[in-house]
Write a protein that holds these residues in place. Sequence first.
Motif, mmCIF file in Angstrom:
data_model
loop_
_atom_site.group_PDB
_atom_site.id
_atom_site.type_symbol
_atom_site.label_atom_id
_atom_site.label_comp_id
_atom_site.label_asym_id
_atom_site.label_seq_id
_atom_site.Cartn_x
_atom_site.Cartn_y
_atom_site.Cartn_z
ATOM 1 N N ARG A 113 15.731 15.523 146.608
ATOM 2 C CA ARG A 113 14.805 15.833 147.702
ATOM 3 C C ARG A 113 13.698 14.770 147.802
ATOM 4 O O ARG A 113 13.361 14.302 148.894
ATOM 5 C CB ARG A 113 14.176 17.212 147.473
ATOM 6 N N ASP A 114 13.158 14.364 146.651
ATOM 7 C CA ASP A 114 12.069 13.383 146.667
ATOM 8 C C ASP A 114 12.556 11.999 147.080
ATOM 9 O O ASP A 114 11.795 11.208 147.653
ATOM 10 C CB ASP A 114 11.412 13.301 145.279
ATOM 11 N N THR A 115 13.813 11.690 146.788
ATOM 12 C CA THR A 115 14.354 10.357 147.074
ATOM 13 C C THR A 115 14.847 10.237 148.506
ATOM 14 O O THR A 115 14.543 9.263 149.204
ATOM 15 C CB THR A 115 15.498 10.038 146.097
#
Length: 405
Positions: A113-115
């Motif tokens: 999700r963060d990437t």
Amino acid sequence: MGSALPLGDPAPADGSLPDDLVLDPTQDFGVYLHVPFCRVRCGYCDFNTYTAGELRGARQDAYADDVLREIALSRGVLAARAPLRPASTVFFGGGTPTLLPAGDLARMLAGVRDTFGLASGAEVTVEANPDTVTPALADSLATAGVTRMSIGMQSAVPHVLRVLDRTHDPAGVSRAVAAARGAGLDVSVDLIYGAPGESLDDWRASVDAAVGLSPDHVSAYALIVEDGTKLARQIRRGEVPEPDDDLQADMYELVDETLDAAGFAWYEVSNWATAPAHRSRHNLAYWRGTDWWGYGPGAHSHVAGLRWWNVKHPAAYAGRLAAGESPAAGRERPDEAARRLEDVLLRSRIAEGLAVSELEASGRHAVAALIADGLIDAAAALHGRVVLTRRGRLLADAVVRALTA
């Protein structure tokens, strides 16, 4: 431990893509997260999995960090070529992903999700053995963003579970489904048919039990005897009979008829769902040939026609990433003829089929005979689509050979 990796060209240590590879920023992007750990090895299994005694120094408690390193590497590789795409689907497969703490699975999903971000309405699936699922685990996974659990039921008959070396009992499946439902997750159950000693009545009992669980999705796969497995050795020694093709065909017809009567519709040869929204979008991406990155030992990836695969053992995987190198062991770029053949092979398996116009002339000419043989749906063909009948699904390989001759 699974079968040998395919042959291919060497993969660069930095994981970079070929200079002439063109990425389509509008195409869906999927993520596969392989968790290669199992408590025991099932006798039929040929997947790249490892029990505690086979890890040779690899650390299960450090595995999430290893995967996060590969996710970071992939960001640099993909961002160098095109804008990053949010993940439309995420699939935790194994092995047994739920042998890891829920917090580790949550960290891996957070890394995705963060990437990349997650697309609106992204499908996030976790495979699970029934005896690893508790209400607390299911709640933790749902809180982390998981939307779907695929539960390895395999059978509802104790003697079939024993011959498959499964560690759960039939009652455990019901408890696992209830836990997943309680957490608000969609539920799929996986079945295997054709095990040594399994009768048609045994199979009927398993299918009826699966329907009785009211899942959203059912997968049913014919048992295949893979070289190098315990089951293959048992058959070679005459300890158990090999699967009977005719009986497996009867079993397929039974599951298709039963699921159809219960409100499920087939959308791929071995997969049925209660509604289009409950189809496995991640697996459909494989059959449609879109892009995905597979993370973990032995995982395979596909981006813009390029395929690559990681080193198999968790220790080798961790070692490469710790050294700042890609874990990719090799890669290939099939030519146009090979891609055409694969496209027919995969897309003919799904209910939407493929356009007759996409076939070569010989394939188009074969359609009429396949309709006459009851292998291709005549009404769909009149609308320009190749869609398999039930008989055609049983003989899908023969249909593909005729369409690509």
